[in-house]
Motif scaffolding. Structure first.
Motif, mmCIF file in Angstrom:
data_model
loop_
_atom_site.group_PDB
_atom_site.id
_atom_site.type_symbol
_atom_site.label_atom_id
_atom_site.label_comp_id
_atom_site.label_asym_id
_atom_site.label_seq_id
_atom_site.Cartn_x
_atom_site.Cartn_y
_atom_site.Cartn_z
ATOM 1 N N SER A 473 0.823 -1.212 0.000
ATOM 2 C CA SER A 473 0.000 0.000 0.000
ATOM 3 C C SER A 473 0.856 1.262 0.000
ATOM 4 C CB SER A 473 -0.921 0.010 1.225
ATOM 5 O OG SER A 473 -0.140 -0.015 2.417
ATOM 6 N N ASN A 474 2.169 1.081 -0.006
ATOM 7 C CA ASN A 474 3.087 2.217 0.071
ATOM 8 C C ASN A 474 3.331 2.797 -1.327
ATOM 9 O OD1 ASN A 474 4.948 4.031 1.191
ATOM 10 N ND2 ASN A 474 6.658 2.661 0.686
ATOM 11 N N ASP A 475 2.827 3.990 -1.562
ATOM 12 C CA ASP A 475 3.012 4.661 -2.851
ATOM 13 C C ASP A 475 3.036 6.174 -2.612
ATOM 14 O OD1 ASP A 475 3.213 5.277 -5.519
ATOM 15 O OD2 ASP A 475 1.149 4.760 -6.020
ATOM 16 N N PRO A 476 4.090 6.659 -1.919
ATOM 17 C CA PRO A 476 4.100 8.060 -1.485
ATOM 18 C C PRO A 476 4.104 9.074 -2.618
ATOM 19 C CG PRO A 476 6.246 7.043 -1.152
ATOM 20 C CD PRO A 476 5.304 5.940 -1.507
ATOM 21 N N TYR A 477 4.548 8.670 -3.797
ATOM 22 C CA TYR A 477 4.613 9.611 -4.914
ATOM 23 C C TYR A 477 3.482 9.404 -5.923
ATOM 24 C CZ TYR A 477 9.145 10.060 -2.743
ATOM 25 O OH TYR A 477 10.143 10.240 -1.808
ATOM 26 N N ALA A 478 2.469 8.645 -5.513
ATOM 27 C CA ALA A 478 1.264 8.422 -6.331
ATOM 28 C C ALA A 478 1.603 7.924 -7.728
ATOM 29 C CB ALA A 478 0.436 9.701 -6.409
ATOM 30 N N LEU A 479 2.575 7.037 -7.826
ATOM 31 C CA LEU A 479 2.972 6.530 -9.140
ATOM 32 C C LEU A 479 1.902 5.630 -9.755
ATOM 33 C CD1 LEU A 479 6.777 5.739 -8.607
ATOM 34 C CD2 LEU A 479 5.692 7.838 -9.429
ATOM 35 N N ARG A 480 1.165 4.909 -8.924
ATOM 36 C CA ARG A 480 0.088 4.075 -9.466
ATOM 37 C C ARG A 480 -0.990 4.950 -10.111
ATOM 38 N NH1 ARG A 480 0.792 1.218 -4.409
ATOM 39 N NH2 ARG A 480 1.773 -0.829 -4.734
ATOM 40 N N ARG A 481 -1.345 6.025 -9.428
ATOM 41 C CA ARG A 481 -2.355 6.927 -9.993
ATOM 42 C C ARG A 481 -1.857 7.540 -11.295
ATOM 43 N NH1 ARG A 481 -2.768 12.187 -9.787
ATOM 44 N NH2 ARG A 481 -1.473 12.510 -7.935
ATOM 45 N N GLN A 482 -0.583 7.918 -11.322
ATOM 46 C CA GLN A 482 -0.041 8.519 -12.531
ATOM 47 C C GLN A 482 -0.009 7.514 -13.686
ATOM 48 O OE1 GLN A 482 3.241 11.424 -12.119
ATOM 49 N NE2 GLN A 482 3.290 10.854 -9.961
ATOM 50 N N ALA A 483 0.386 6.284 -13.388
ATOM 51 C CA ALA A 483 0.422 5.253 -14.435
ATOM 52 C C ALA A 483 -0.980 4.949 -14.943
ATOM 53 C CB ALA A 483 1.078 3.981 -13.894
ATOM 54 N N TYR A 484 -1.934 4.879 -14.034
ATOM 55 C CA TYR A 484 -3.329 4.631 -14.451
ATOM 56 C C TYR A 484 -3.838 5.799 -15.282
ATOM 57 C CZ TYR A 484 -8.235 3.213 -14.049
ATOM 58 O OH TYR A 484 -9.529 2.823 -14.327
ATOM 59 N N GLY A 485 -3.412 7.010 -14.919
ATOM 60 C CA GLY A 485 -3.780 8.173 -15.713
ATOM 61 C C GLY A 485 -3.257 8.066 -17.134
ATOM 62 N N ILE A 486 -2.020 7.595 -17.293
ATOM 63 C CA ILE A 486 -1.456 7.396 -18.632
ATOM 64 C C ILE A 486 -2.310 6.430 -19.438
ATOM 65 C CG2 ILE A 486 0.495 6.402 -19.900
ATOM 66 C CD1 ILE A 486 2.324 7.447 -17.669
ATOM 67 N N ILE A 487 -2.663 5.309 -18.830
ATOM 68 C CA ILE A 487 -3.464 4.299 -19.533
ATOM 69 C C ILE A 487 -4.820 4.869 -19.934
ATOM 70 C CG2 ILE A 487 -4.521 2.013 -19.376
ATOM 71 C CD1 ILE A 487 -1.404 2.071 -19.431
ATOM 72 N N ARG A 488 -5.440 5.620 -19.052
ATOM 73 C CA ARG A 488 -6.748 6.211 -19.368
ATOM 74 C C ARG A 488 -6.639 7.230 -20.498
ATOM 75 N NH1 ARG A 488 -9.406 9.136 -14.984
ATOM 76 N NH2 ARG A 488 -11.189 9.055 -16.392
ATOM 77 N N ILE A 530 1.443 -2.547 -17.145
ATOM 78 C CA ILE A 530 0.475 -3.582 -17.518
ATOM 79 C C ILE A 530 -0.521 -3.830 -16.386
ATOM 80 C CG2 ILE A 530 0.237 -6.051 -18.034
ATOM 81 C CD1 ILE A 530 2.851 -5.781 -19.674
ATOM 82 N N ASP A 531 -0.061 -3.719 -15.149
ATOM 83 C CA ASP A 531 -0.980 -3.843 -14.014
ATOM 84 C C ASP A 531 -2.055 -2.755 -14.046
ATOM 85 O OD1 ASP A 531 0.070 -6.117 -12.922
ATOM 86 O OD2 ASP A 531 1.334 -5.089 -11.456
ATOM 87 N N ARG A 532 -1.703 -1.581 -14.537
ATOM 88 C CA ARG A 532 -2.696 -0.505 -14.662
ATOM 89 C C ARG A 532 -3.667 -0.799 -15.806
ATOM 90 N NH1 ARG A 532 0.440 -0.224 -11.210
ATOM 91 N NH2 ARG A 532 -1.252 -1.300 -10.196
ATOM 92 N N VAL A 533 -3.189 -1.496 -16.848
ATOM 93 C CA VAL A 533 -4.103 -1.955 -17.901
ATOM 94 C C VAL A 533 -5.115 -2.924 -17.300
ATOM 95 C CG1 VAL A 533 -4.297 -3.182 -20.101
ATOM 96 C CG2 VAL A 533 -2.383 -1.625 -19.721
ATOM 97 N N ARG A 534 -4.615 -3.812 -16.453
ATOM 98 C CA ARG A 534 -5.513 -4.735 -15.748
ATOM 99 C C ARG A 534 -6.586 -3.952 -14.979
ATOM 100 N NH1 ARG A 534 -4.045 -10.016 -14.346
ATOM 101 N NH2 ARG A 534 -2.031 -10.751 -15.103
ATOM 102 N N GLN A 535 -6.152 -2.905 -14.288
ATOM 103 C CA GLN A 535 -7.073 -2.091 -13.492
ATOM 104 C C GLN A 535 -8.173 -1.499 -14.361
ATOM 105 O OE1 GLN A 535 -5.038 0.975 -11.272
ATOM 106 N NE2 GLN A 535 -6.923 2.004 -10.651
ATOM 107 N N LEU A 536 -7.787 -0.971 -15.525
ATOM 108 C CA LEU A 536 -8.786 -0.372 -16.409
ATOM 109 C C LEU A 536 -9.747 -1.432 -16.941
ATOM 110 C CD1 LEU A 536 -8.415 2.463 -18.904
ATOM 111 C CD2 LEU A 536 -9.342 0.321 -19.756
ATOM 112 N N LEU A 537 -9.223 -2.588 -17.296
ATOM 113 C CA LEU A 537 -10.079 -3.652 -17.836
ATOM 114 C C LEU A 537 -11.055 -4.165 -16.778
ATOM 115 C CD1 LEU A 537 -7.457 -5.596 -19.986
ATOM 116 C CD2 LEU A 537 -9.306 -4.121 -20.802
#
Length: 686
Positions: A473-488, A530-537
């Motif tokens: 759950s550690n993501d202090p720089y919000a990289l998951r959100r940024q990566a998901y934003g790229i995919i979207r 690719i994990d963020r692609v999974r999230q979108l799907l």
């Protein structure tokens, strides 16, 4: 006869954002507790204010439900010795059930006899169970917690009182040194402590002490009062739902009022005024009937209307002080040029392990240059994109953003417009932050979208390069959100971007210090995206097995992966889907027997063909196009009859080494195309 049970937790004022979530959690945990303890009830009503979390369990039963239990014990050969005497195991089993060995009987289960005891348990009185409701109170979790006194116990705020009533009867509940009773507290300034004579009278009793305990009722009062002010003054008021929720959880007895400020402040950008009113002071802003911001605001007082004019003057004074600051910053910021601000970014760290914000913009310029061509931007769009990439962080060192950090990007757009930048450049400066939440709005312009991708890509690859990789759950720089934003953003614009090609370009062309090794976590970056692609799907309700298949394939272009997943989902109910998957799966499985991998120079020798199906498969595979996921699927599906004939007529692992390798080569080439759909072994068929 059904009764009503009231449980109130009295606290010091809680932060507004936790109140609703906490009372919902309180009700959920109470419901679970009652069900686990076999206490039936009709419903649970929730009440909350900044100083209290309350549940009212309506129609609660007098006692637990009686139960008949058949408890299973050890097998017969363990329960009795050779002489038929009860063993210690049997005696312990009976004792544990509060019965005697004489109550044991045997029943066969799957060919083995086991000891059983049948017993009846009378339900306890509900009062006896409710005394343990402290377990529910202490189990509530909060985003932040504090201690008080000498206790190790942590809670959102100190607990000051508890009310626990079953109809009109007190039910003792204790947390720390706080013992429950029937006394609650009214409004901090207008009310007094009051006795609740009966659980059903809770709401009305509190109203007499200037507390509206029902959050929905309180919210409706605020909405109605705002609506009346708007109608009386012919104003248009945007009643923001989040702000209304926050204000509602700040008051116990709401009274809405309006104030004004000098029209001269309307020269400040609307976004600054709205931020000052809405975000900083929790006021609702006002527009006239033409949609223009008006010099008025609406606030909500925690109290009645007495001396409301003093409240208005006090709030006006506080707001004007903030507007004076904003006006000063707005004018002062314009005395410098964008170049001045960009120069200052040379001394502003992006991250101490990575470098400055100025260096980040230089990298983003290089990434943007690549993306502009990749995404097919026009010449003018590319010009705007590259200009924006050179300056897009400049507003971070302005006085306005230093004071109002939530306006970063917004002020960049405003100042860029004022200082002569094109609309495309200024809008991209604001849009590059988007989306600002997981499902937030996306950039409207191609320039803004490309800059947003470039900026987020730089953050991801540089943080990975210095081993600052999200874990758990550690993501202090919000990289998951940024990566998901790229995919979207890619999905919104239908932009293709092969992750391997991208990283090859970055490694070869990006100007970076030696400490940033982009090769170090290349695969990790791909997997992360690719994990963020999974999230979108998953968000798009694509089947999990299809998501797994697509993620396990050879295609690492997010937009193509998304398209393939949708195509597979759309065809999953086709009558021939199962046989198509089986046919393609035979190629996939047998191609693994080859001792060589696919390469563009692999060739099939027609002279080694022994059956017509070999030539036919070669011809059809050569004509398969992957221009679109739909075309690829349909053309591969059309191979099924040929594949069936091919395997019927040919022994793949032929004795002749040349023939065998020629056939394996055919399968490897075909599998290369199939892998673009994904790992089809993961697709479940009926």
């Amino acid at each position: 006869m059904p009764k009503n049970y009231l449980l109130e937790i009295g606290l010091e004022e809680m932060p507004a954002h936790v109140v609703t979530k906490s009372v919902n959690q309180f009700a959920q945990r109470a419901e679970k507790f009652l069900k686990e303890n076999r206490i039936s009830f009709d419903s649970i009503e929730k009440f909350s204010t900044p100083r209290r979390l309350t549940i009212l369990v309506k129609g609660i039963a007098d006692k637990q439900t009686d139960i008949d239990v058949k408890a299973k014990g050890p097998s017969k050969k363990i329960a009795q010795d050779a002489d038929g005497n009860w063993t210690k195991a049997a005696q312990g089993f009976a004792r544990g059930q509060k019965m005697t060995p004489d109550d044991i009987f045997f029943e066969e289960l799957k060919g083995v006899e086991y000891a059983y005891i049948q017993k009846h348990e009378d339900g306890k009185k509900v009062e006896d169970i409710l005394t343990h409701m402290d377990e529910v109170i202490t189990a509530i979790t909060f985003p932040t917690r504090m201690r008080w006194g000498s206790y190790d116990f942590e809670y959102i705020r100190p607990i000051h009182w508890l009310v626990s009533l079953l109809d009109n009867k007190e039910v003792p509940v204790q947390v720390l040194d706080i013992k429950s009773g029937r006394m609650t507290r009214g409004h901090r300034f207008l009310g007094e402590d009051i006795e609740i004579d009966d659980a059903k009278n809770y709401v009305e009793k509190l109203k007499s002490q200037f507390v509206i305990a029902d959050a929905k009722e309180r919210k409706q009062i605020i909405s109605d009062q705002i609506d009346k002010i708007a109608k009386d003054n012919d104003w248009d008021i945007d009643v923001d739902a989040d702000l209304l929720e926050e204000v509602n959880n700040l008051v116990e007895y709401p009274t809405t009022f309006y104030g004004s400020f000098d029209k001269k402040y309307l020269e400040i950008p609307d976004e600054v005024l709205i931020t000052s009113m809405k975000d900083n002071q929790r006021y609702f802003y006002v527009r006239d009937q033409e949609g223009n911001l008006a010099p008025y605001f609406i606030g909500v007082r925690n109290g009645n209307s007495e001396h409301i004019e003093n409240v208005v003057r006090g709030n006006e004074k506080v707001l004007v002080a903030r507007l004076e600051d904003a006006d000063f910053f707005f004018k002062e910021d314009q005395k410098k040029t964008i170049a001045d601000y960009v120069e200052k970014l040379k001394s502003v760290n992006f991250h101490v392990k990575i470098g400055t914000m100025y260096e980040k913009m230089a990298r983003v310029h290089q990434i943007a240059d690549y993306l502009a061509d990749l995404f097919g931007l026009s010449a003018s769009e590319k010009t705007d994109l590259l200009r924006a990439s050179d300056i897009y962080k400049f507003d971070l060192v302005t006085s306005m953003v230093d004071e109002f950090s939530e306006l970063q990007g917004v002020m960049g757009e405003k100042y860029a417009e004022i200082m002569g930048e094109t609309k495309g450049v200024s809008q991209a400066i604001r849009e590059h932050y988007m989306p600002i939440s997981s499902e937030g709005d996306l950039p409207e312009t191609k320039v803004g979208a490309a800059l947003a991708i470039a900026d987020k890509l730089d953050s991801i690859i540089t943080f990975f390069a210095v081993d600052l990789i999200p874990s758990g759950s550690n993501d202090p720089y919000a990289l998951r959100r940024q990566a998901y934003g790229i995919i979207r953003i890619l999905n919104q614009n239908q932009w293709s971007m092969n992750l391997d090609d991208l990283q090859d370009y970055l490694k070869a062309n990006l100007t970076i210090p030696a400490k940033l090794d982009l090769s170090k976590h290349e695969k990790d970056v791909n997997d992360f995206m690719i994990d963020r692609v999974r999230q979108l799907l998953k968000q798009d309700k694509i089947r999990v097995d299809i998501i797994d298949a697509v993620a396990g394939g050879s295609n690492i272009d997010p937009i193509k992966m998304i398209d393939v997943a949708k195509v597979l989902q759309n065809h999953a109910n086709d009558d021939d889907f199962k046989v198509v998957m089986e046919a393609l799966g035979r190629i996939v499985n047998l191609s693994k027997k080859a001792k060589f991998d696919y390469s563009d120079d692999l060739t099939v020798d027609d002279a080694l063909f022994e059956n017509p199906s070999e030539a036919k498969l070669k011809e059809q595979v050569a004509n398969v196009s992957d221009d679109s996921a739909e075309a690829l699927f349909k053309q591969l599906a059309a191979l099924r009859p040929t594949i069936d004939s091919y395997f019927d007529e040919n022994m793949i692992m032929a004795k002749d080494e040349k023939v065998k390798n020629n056939r394996l080569t055919q399968l490897v080439i075909a599998n290369h195309l199939i892998a673009k759909l994904g790992d089809l072994s993961k697709v479940l068929t009926k």
